[in-house]
Design a protein around this motif. Structure first.
Motif, short mmCIF file in Angstrom:
data_model
loop_
_atom_site.label_atom_id
_atom_site.label_comp_id
_atom_site.label_asym_id
_atom_site.label_seq_id
_atom_site.Cartn_x
_atom_site.Cartn_y
_atom_site.Cartn_z
N THR A 131 0.80 -1.23 0.00
CA THR A 131 0.00 0.00 0.00
C THR A 131 0.83 1.28 0.00
O THR A 131 0.34 2.34 -0.36
CB THR A 131 -0.93 0.04 1.23
N GLY A 132 2.08 1.17 0.45
CA GLY A 132 2.91 2.38 0.54
C GLY A 132 2.61 3.21 1.77
O GLY A 132 3.12 4.33 1.92
N LEU A 133 1.79 2.68 2.67
CA LEU A 133 1.43 3.41 3.90
C LEU A 133 2.42 3.09 5.02
O LEU A 133 3.00 2.00 5.06
CB LEU A 133 0.02 3.03 4.35
N THR A 134 2.60 4.01 5.92
CA THR A 134 3.48 3.79 7.07
C THR A 134 2.77 2.90 8.10
O THR A 134 1.54 2.73 8.06
CB THR A 134 3.86 5.11 7.76
N ARG A 135 3.56 2.38 9.01
CA ARG A 135 3.00 1.55 10.09
C ARG A 135 1.99 2.35 10.92
O ARG A 135 0.92 1.86 11.25
CB ARG A 135 4.15 1.06 10.99
N LYS A 136 2.35 3.60 11.25
CA LYS A 136 1.46 4.44 12.06
C LYS A 136 0.17 4.79 11.31
O LYS A 136 -0.90 4.90 11.91
CB LYS A 136 2.19 5.71 12.49
N ALA A 137 0.28 4.98 10.00
CA ALA A 137 -0.92 5.28 9.21
C ALA A 137 -1.88 4.10 9.23
O ALA A 137 -3.10 4.27 9.40
CB ALA A 137 -0.54 5.63 7.78
N ILE A 138 -1.34 2.90 9.08
CA ILE A 138 -2.18 1.69 9.09
C ILE A 138 -2.87 1.54 10.45
O ILE A 138 -4.06 1.23 10.53
CB ILE A 138 -1.34 0.44 8.76
N THR A 139 -2.11 1.78 11.52
CA THR A 139 -2.68 1.71 12.88
C THR A 139 -3.78 2.76 13.05
O THR A 139 -4.84 2.49 13.64
CB THR A 139 -1.58 1.94 13.93
#
Length: 284
Positions: free
Chosen positions: A10-18
């Motif tokens: 997805t190209g999303l950061t870990r914090k964004a996913i959380t």
């Protein structure tokens, strides 16, 4: 699928996913070892979110699209309308910068206003705590543009509100109103609106299905915390203010004339109230 693989896809950061999980947009399985197992559906949603964010689509718009039956085409139309309005505003500013005649500028502004929602017009006429207090609960009904038939009633409503004496509350209470009003985004207000619509369709059934929630609400309304809260004080003052200034006799009929959706809701509300009273009378 584990998070590191989801990040790559997805190209999303870990914090964004959380963060998107906390907002209820995805629902990964929580394993006993503390890890998250993301489904293909979670990944598909996160991929959409990644694109939406790059396009500047707000979180509330994404939540509405992902949690309802609203189509992508509907979301696109709304975004196109926003962009079109921004472009027209920019055009008017450029005309002002170049010293264009006031008549031409007014003509452009009138065209722009014709496309605006009733809510936007009212909030511009009454900015700050007064508008927040009066219009927040009406917002789902006021999303519609003002039609030709409702213009006279709308203007009378503006004039009535503008002629009212100041609603005197403390600075702390004013700040409180503006603070809580900012928390109600379009999705939250639409959810409240939908709940109201469901309730008036069948009052008795709705009360049976929401008996526990109603009981909790009544308990809270009777609690010492609520009785001493800023909200209780403000609501009591507003109720007295409306009664003194005949708001229900003057304002409500005008609102029904310029907002077709509110008029429809009001008629259903009267019918539901009548039915509810009849049911109570028969039970007694």
């Amino acid at each position: 699928m584990f998070r590191n693989e989801v990040q790559k896809k997805t190209g999303l950061t870990r914090k964004a996913i959380t963060y998107y999980e906390e907002k209820g947009l995805i629902h990964p399985t929580k394993l006993k070892n503390g890890y998250r197992d993301y489904s293909e559906k979670d990944v598909a949603i996160l991929s959409q979110i990644s694109i939406f964010r790059k396009l500047g689509i707000s979180l509330s718009d994404m939540q509405q699209y992902l949690s309802s039956n609203e189509s992508l085409a509907s979301l696109l139309r709304e975004k196109e309308h926003q962009l079109d309005s921004e472009e027209k505003r920019k055009e008017i500013l450029v005309l002002m910068l170049h010293g264009e005649s006031q008549n031409r500028i007014n003509e452009k502004i009138n065209r722009l206003e014709a496309e605006e929602s009733i809510y936007v017009r009212l909030k511009r006429a009454f900015p700050g705590y007064f508008g927040d207090l009066l219009f927040a609960s009406y917002q789902p009904f006021f999303d519609e543009p003002l039609d030709e038939e409702g213009k006279e009633a709308f203007q009378q409503f503006i004039e009535y509100l503008d002629a009212l004496p100041a609603f005197q509350i403390s600075q702390e209470e004013k700040a409180y109103i503006e603070q809580i009003s900012s928390c109600f985004d379009r999705k939250a207000l639409r959810a409240i609106h939908q709940n109201k619509q469901e309730a008036i369709k069948d009052v008795e059934t709705w009360f049976k299905e929401h008996k526990e929630s109603v009981s909790q609400y009544e308990s809270y309304k009777n609690s010492e915390d609520y009785q001493k809260s800023p909200m209780k004080s403000i609501q009591d003052q507003l109720q007295e203010y409306m009664e003194q200034n005949k708001y229900y006799e003057i304002a409500i009929p005008l609102i029904r004339k310029f907002s077709k959706s509110y008029d429809s809701y009001y008629k259903k509300l009267l019918k539901a109230n009548e039915q509810y009273i009849q049911d109570i009378y028969l039970k007694e």
